[in-house]
Design a protein around this motif. Structure first.
Motif, PDB file in Angstrom:
ATOM      1  N   PHE A  50      31.711  28.876  33.485  1.00  0.00           N
ATOM      2  CA  PHE A  50      31.496  30.313  33.693  1.00  0.00           C
ATOM      3  C   PHE A  50      32.481  30.933  34.701  1.00  0.00           C
ATOM      4  CE2 PHE A  50      27.392  28.301  32.660  1.00  0.00           C
ATOM      5  CZ  PHE A  50      27.263  28.808  31.376  1.00  0.00           C
ATOM      6  N   GLU A  51      33.507  30.162  35.049  1.00  0.00           N
ATOM      7  CA  GLU A  51      34.493  30.698  35.993  1.00  0.00           C
ATOM      8  C   GLU A  51      35.162  31.982  35.498  1.00  0.00           C
ATOM      9  OE1 GLU A  51      37.098  27.522  37.119  1.00  0.00           O
ATOM     10  OE2 GLU A  51      35.649  26.723  38.556  1.00  0.00           O
ATOM     11  N   PRO A  52      35.411  32.146  34.208  1.00  0.00           N
ATOM     12  CA  PRO A  52      36.024  33.411  33.771  1.00  0.00           C
ATOM     13  C   PRO A  52      35.179  34.638  34.120  1.00  0.00           C
ATOM     14  CG  PRO A  52      36.296  31.762  32.070  1.00  0.00           C
ATOM     15  CD  PRO A  52      35.371  31.160  33.105  1.00  0.00           C
ATOM     16  N   ILE A  53      33.861  34.572  33.926  1.00  0.00           N
ATOM     17  CA  ILE A  53      33.032  35.735  34.252  1.00  0.00           C
ATOM     18  C   ILE A  53      32.924  35.904  35.770  1.00  0.00           C
ATOM     19  CG2 ILE A  53      30.767  34.586  34.200  1.00  0.00           C
ATOM     20  CD1 ILE A  53      31.564  38.141  32.960  1.00  0.00           C
ATOM     21  N   ILE A  54      32.976  34.804  36.501  1.00  0.00           N
ATOM     22  CA  ILE A  54      32.967  34.885  37.967  1.00  0.00           C
ATOM     23  C   ILE A  54      34.217  35.630  38.442  1.00  0.00           C
ATOM     24  CG2 ILE A  54      33.175  33.540  40.091  1.00  0.00           C
ATOM     25  CD1 ILE A  54      31.399  31.387  38.746  1.00  0.00           C
ATOM     26  N   ALA A  55      35.372  35.193  37.961  1.00  0.00           N
ATOM     27  CA  ALA A  55      36.626  35.840  38.367  1.00  0.00           C
ATOM     28  C   ALA A  55      36.647  37.304  37.925  1.00  0.00           C
ATOM     29  CB  ALA A  55      37.817  35.083  37.788  1.00  0.00           C
ATOM     30  N   HIS A  56      36.268  37.553  36.685  1.00  0.00           N
ATOM     31  CA  HIS A  56      36.257  38.922  36.163  1.00  0.00           C
ATOM     32  C   HIS A  56      35.369  39.820  37.029  1.00  0.00           C
ATOM     33  CE1 HIS A  56      36.135  42.233  33.276  1.00  0.00           C
ATOM     34  NE2 HIS A  56      34.806  42.220  33.421  1.00  0.00           N
ATOM     35  N   SER A  57      34.173  39.363  37.355  1.00  0.00           N
ATOM     36  CA  SER A  57      33.238  40.169  38.140  1.00  0.00           C
ATOM     37  C   SER A  57      33.749  40.402  39.554  1.00  0.00           C
ATOM     38  CB  SER A  57      31.869  39.485  38.184  1.00  0.00           C
ATOM     39  OG  SER A  57      31.325  39.400  36.881  1.00  0.00           O
ATOM     40  N   LEU A  58      34.305  39.360  40.163  1.00  0.00           N
ATOM     41  CA  LEU A  58      34.848  39.510  41.518  1.00  0.00           C
ATOM     42  C   LEU A  58      36.021  40.487  41.553  1.00  0.00           C
ATOM     43  CD1 LEU A  58      34.736  35.842  42.857  1.00  0.00           C
ATOM     44  CD2 LEU A  58      33.398  37.799  43.682  1.00  0.00           C
ATOM     45  N   PHE A  59      36.966  40.309  40.641  1.00  0.00           N
ATOM     46  CA  PHE A  59      38.144  41.177  40.627  1.00  0.00           C
ATOM     47  C   PHE A  59      37.765  42.629  40.327  1.00  0.00           C
ATOM     48  CE2 PHE A  59      40.739  37.207  39.529  1.00  0.00           C
ATOM     49  CZ  PHE A  59      41.071  36.996  40.867  1.00  0.00           C
ATOM     50  N   LYS A  60      36.835  42.818  39.403  1.00  0.00           N
ATOM     51  CA  LYS A  60      36.386  44.177  39.074  1.00  0.00           C
ATOM     52  C   LYS A  60      35.726  44.821  40.303  1.00  0.00           C
ATOM     53  CE  LYS A  60      33.035  44.956  36.042  1.00  0.00           C
ATOM     54  NZ  LYS A  60      32.275  45.189  34.806  1.00  0.00           N
ATOM     55  N   SER A  61      34.909  44.058  41.010  1.00  0.00           N
ATOM     56  CA  SER A  61      34.240  44.592  42.202  1.00  0.00           C
ATOM     57  C   SER A  61      35.241  44.958  43.283  1.00  0.00           C
ATOM     58  CB  SER A  61      33.235  43.571  42.748  1.00  0.00           C
ATOM     59  OG  SER A  61      32.143  43.423  41.877  1.00  0.00           O
ATOM     60  N   VAL A  62      36.191  44.079  43.539  1.00  0.00           N
ATOM     61  CA  VAL A  62      37.196  44.354  44.575  1.00  0.00           C
ATOM     62  C   VAL A  62      38.013  45.594  44.211  1.00  0.00           C
ATOM     63  CG1 VAL A  62      39.304  43.481  45.671  1.00  0.00           C
ATOM     64  CG2 VAL A  62      37.316  41.993  45.431  1.00  0.00           C
ATOM     65  N   LEU A  63      38.406  45.700  42.953  1.00  0.00           N
ATOM     66  CA  LEU A  63      39.182  46.858  42.509  1.00  0.00           C
ATOM     67  C   LEU A  63      38.382  48.151  42.677  1.00  0.00           C
ATOM     68  CD1 LEU A  63      41.728  48.019  41.129  1.00  0.00           C
ATOM     69  CD2 LEU A  63      40.566  47.632  38.944  1.00  0.00           C
ATOM     70  N   HIS A  64      37.148  48.154  42.212  1.00  0.00           N
ATOM     71  CA  HIS A  64      36.336  49.365  42.301  1.00  0.00           C
ATOM     72  C   HIS A  64      36.004  49.720  43.753  1.00  0.00           C
ATOM     73  CE1 HIS A  64      34.875  49.251  37.848  1.00  0.00           C
ATOM     74  NE2 HIS A  64      36.146  49.572  37.977  1.00  0.00           N
ATOM     75  N   LEU A  65      35.708  48.734  44.579  1.00  0.00           N
ATOM     76  CA  LEU A  65      35.449  49.010  45.995  1.00  0.00           C
ATOM     77  C   LEU A  65      36.688  49.589  46.676  1.00  0.00           C
ATOM     78  CD1 LEU A  65      33.322  45.897  46.989  1.00  0.00           C
ATOM     79  CD2 LEU A  65      32.564  48.288  47.010  1.00  0.00           C
ATOM     80  N   THR A  66      37.844  49.040  46.357  1.00  0.00           N
ATOM     81  CA  THR A  66      39.091  49.543  46.940  1.00  0.00           C
ATOM     82  C   THR A  66      39.313  51.004  46.554  1.00  0.00           C
ATOM     83  OG1 THR A  66      40.072  47.343  46.893  1.00  0.00           O
ATOM     84  CG2 THR A  66      41.600  49.209  47.060  1.00  0.00           C
ATOM     85  N   LYS A  67      39.206  51.288  45.264  1.00  0.00           N
ATOM     86  CA  LYS A  67      39.412  52.660  44.795  1.00  0.00           C
ATOM     87  C   LYS A  67      38.320  53.592  45.324  1.00  0.00           C
ATOM     88  CE  LYS A  67      42.152  51.630  40.722  1.00  0.00           C
ATOM     89  NZ  LYS A  67      42.333  51.844  39.289  1.00  0.00           N
ATOM     90  N   GLY A  68      37.096  53.102  45.411  1.00  0.00           N
ATOM     91  CA  GLY A  68      36.001  53.910  45.946  1.00  0.00           C
ATOM     92  C   GLY A  68      36.225  54.292  47.400  1.00  0.00           C
ATOM     93  N   CYS A  69      36.722  53.342  48.191  1.00  0.00           N
ATOM     94  CA  CYS A  69      37.010  53.633  49.606  1.00  0.00           C
ATOM     95  C   CYS A  69      38.108  54.686  49.737  1.00  0.00           C
ATOM     96  CB  CYS A  69      37.409  52.355  50.338  1.00  0.00           C
ATOM     97  SG  CYS A  69      36.034  51.228  50.624  1.00  0.00           S
TER      98      CYS A  69
END
Length: 160
Positions: A50-69
Protein backbone atom coordinates in the motif's frame (compact mmCIF):
# COMPACT_ATOMS: atom_id res chain seq x y z
CA UNK A 1 -11.11 41.15 3.58
CA UNK A 2 -14.23 40.65 1.44
CA UNK A 3 -13.64 38.22 -1.42
CA UNK A 4 -17.17 37.64 -2.72
CA UNK A 5 -20.74 38.70 -2.14
CA UNK A 6 -21.79 37.51 1.28
CA UNK A 7 -25.49 36.79 1.25
CA UNK A 8 -28.60 37.37 -0.79
CA UNK A 9 -30.69 37.88 2.36
CA UNK A 10 -28.15 39.61 4.64
CA UNK A 11 -26.89 42.83 3.01
CA UNK A 12 -23.32 43.70 3.88
CA UNK A 13 -22.42 40.22 5.12
CA UNK A 14 -18.91 39.05 4.29
CA UNK A 15 -18.30 35.31 4.04
CA UNK A 16 -14.92 34.10 5.32
CA UNK A 17 -14.24 32.17 2.13
CA UNK A 18 -10.47 31.95 2.47
CA UNK A 19 -10.55 30.50 6.01
CA UNK A 20 -13.30 28.16 4.80
CA UNK A 21 -10.98 26.95 2.02
CA UNK A 22 -8.28 26.29 4.61
CA UNK A 23 -10.80 24.31 6.68
CA UNK A 24 -11.62 22.19 3.63
CA UNK A 25 -7.92 21.53 3.09
CA UNK A 26 -7.64 20.46 6.72
CA UNK A 27 -10.57 18.07 6.30
CA UNK A 28 -8.92 16.50 3.28
CA UNK A 29 -5.59 16.18 5.10
CA UNK A 30 -7.36 14.46 8.01
CA UNK A 31 -8.86 12.01 5.53
CA UNK A 32 -5.49 11.46 3.89
CA UNK A 33 -3.96 10.84 7.30
CA UNK A 34 -6.57 8.17 7.91
CA UNK A 35 -5.74 6.61 4.55
CA UNK A 36 -2.04 6.54 5.46
CA UNK A 37 -2.85 5.04 8.87
CA UNK A 38 -4.96 2.20 7.41
CA UNK A 39 -2.51 1.55 4.58
CA UNK A 40 0.47 1.42 6.96
CA UNK A 41 -1.44 -0.88 9.32
CA UNK A 42 -2.47 -3.23 6.51
CA UNK A 43 1.06 -3.78 5.25
CA UNK A 44 2.65 -7.13 6.01
CA UNK A 45 6.17 -7.41 7.34
CA UNK A 46 8.46 -5.02 5.51
CA UNK A 47 6.66 -5.41 2.22
CA UNK A 48 3.82 -2.94 2.14
CA UNK A 49 1.74 -3.23 -0.98
CA UNK A 50 0.00 0.00 0.00
CA UNK A 51 3.01 2.30 -0.27
CA UNK A 52 1.65 3.94 -3.45
CA UNK A 53 -1.48 5.21 -1.66
CA UNK A 54 0.65 6.26 1.33
CA UNK A 55 2.95 8.32 -0.89
CA UNK A 56 0.05 9.71 -2.93
CA UNK A 57 -1.84 10.79 0.21
CA UNK A 58 1.23 12.34 1.84
CA UNK A 59 2.29 14.26 -1.26
CA UNK A 60 -1.25 15.49 -1.90
CA UNK A 61 -1.55 16.69 1.71
CA UNK A 62 1.79 18.50 1.65
CA UNK A 63 0.94 20.17 -1.66
CA UNK A 64 -2.50 21.31 -0.52
CA UNK A 65 -1.23 22.51 2.87
CA UNK A 66 1.53 24.48 1.15
CA UNK A 67 -0.87 26.13 -1.28
CA UNK A 68 -3.42 26.71 1.49
CA UNK A 69 -0.85 28.52 3.63
CA UNK A 70 0.14 30.75 0.72
CA UNK A 71 -3.49 31.59 -0.12
CA UNK A 72 -4.31 32.26 3.54
CA UNK A 73 -1.31 34.57 3.90
CA UNK A 74 -1.82 36.42 0.61
CA UNK A 75 -5.61 36.71 0.48
CA UNK A 76 -6.58 36.86 4.14
CA UNK A 77 -3.85 37.56 6.71
CA UNK A 78 -2.20 40.32 4.65
CA UNK A 79 -5.55 42.13 4.41
CA UNK A 80 -6.53 41.96 8.08
CA UNK A 81 -6.58 45.31 9.79
CA UNK A 82 -7.11 46.05 13.45
CA UNK A 83 -9.77 48.43 14.67
CA UNK A 84 -7.54 49.83 17.39
CA UNK A 85 -10.27 51.92 19.03
CA UNK A 86 -12.64 48.97 19.31
CA UNK A 87 -9.86 46.69 20.57
CA UNK A 88 -8.73 49.21 23.18
CA UNK A 89 -12.33 49.63 24.35
CA UNK A 90 -12.67 45.85 24.67
CA UNK A 91 -9.51 45.63 26.75
CA UNK A 92 -10.60 48.52 28.93
CA UNK A 93 -14.01 46.89 29.53
CA UNK A 94 -12.44 43.53 30.31
CA UNK A 95 -12.52 42.51 33.95
CA UNK A 96 -9.66 40.11 33.19
CA UNK A 97 -7.13 42.95 33.15
CA UNK A 98 -7.42 43.09 36.93
CA UNK A 99 -5.13 40.05 36.94
CA UNK A 100 -2.29 42.24 35.65
CA UNK A 101 -2.85 44.61 38.58
CA UNK A 102 -2.63 41.88 41.21
CA UNK A 103 1.14 42.32 41.82
CA UNK A 104 0.64 46.08 42.25
CA UNK A 105 -2.56 46.40 44.29
CA UNK A 106 -2.70 42.98 45.95
CA UNK A 107 -5.10 40.10 45.63
CA UNK A 108 -7.74 41.46 48.02
CA UNK A 109 -7.98 44.84 46.26
CA UNK A 110 -7.92 43.17 42.83
CA UNK A 111 -10.80 40.90 43.88
CA UNK A 112 -12.83 43.86 45.18
CA UNK A 113 -12.17 45.86 42.01
CA UNK A 114 -13.20 42.92 39.80
CA UNK A 115 -16.40 42.40 41.78
CA UNK A 116 -17.35 46.08 41.54
CA UNK A 117 -16.50 46.23 37.83
CA UNK A 118 -18.67 43.18 37.22
CA UNK A 119 -21.58 44.48 39.31
CA UNK A 120 -21.49 48.04 37.99
CA UNK A 121 -20.36 47.54 34.38
CA UNK A 122 -17.64 50.13 34.94
CA UNK A 123 -14.04 49.69 33.84
CA UNK A 124 -11.34 48.28 36.09
CA UNK A 125 -9.04 51.26 35.47
CA UNK A 126 -11.76 53.72 36.42
CA UNK A 127 -12.37 51.94 39.73
CA UNK A 128 -8.66 51.62 40.54
CA UNK A 129 -8.14 55.35 39.98
CA UNK A 130 -11.28 56.25 41.91
CA UNK A 131 -10.05 54.24 44.90
CA UNK A 132 -6.55 55.71 44.67
CA UNK A 133 -4.94 52.29 44.40
CA UNK A 134 -2.53 53.43 41.67
CA UNK A 135 -1.58 56.67 39.97
CA UNK A 136 -2.88 57.27 36.46
CA UNK A 137 0.67 57.09 35.09
CA UNK A 138 1.49 53.79 36.81
CA UNK A 139 -1.84 52.29 35.77
CA UNK A 140 -1.37 53.36 32.16
CA UNK A 141 2.09 51.77 32.12
CA UNK A 142 0.90 48.46 33.58
CA UNK A 143 -2.09 48.27 31.22
CA UNK A 144 -0.20 49.05 28.02
CA UNK A 145 -0.90 46.26 25.50
CA UNK A 146 2.83 45.72 25.03
CA UNK A 147 3.21 45.07 28.75
CA UNK A 148 0.09 42.90 28.99
CA UNK A 149 1.17 40.64 26.12
CA UNK A 150 4.85 40.32 26.96
CA UNK A 151 5.94 37.11 28.70
CA UNK A 152 7.04 37.85 32.22
CA UNK A 153 9.33 35.75 34.38
CA UNK A 154 7.70 34.48 37.51
CA UNK A 155 9.50 35.03 40.81
CA UNK A 156 11.58 32.07 41.96
CA UNK A 157 9.81 29.81 44.43
CA UNK A 158 11.51 28.56 47.54
CA UNK A 159 11.74 24.80 47.74
CA UNK A 160 11.14 23.39 51.21
Amino acid sequence: PPRQAGSSIMPGKVNPVIPEVVNQIAFEVIGNDMTVTFAAEAGQLQLNAFEPIIAHSLFKSVLHLTKGCVVLADRCVDGITANRDALRASVERSIGIVTALNPYIGYAHATDVAAEAHASGRGVAEIVLERGLMTAEALAEVLRPEVLTRPRALPARKVA
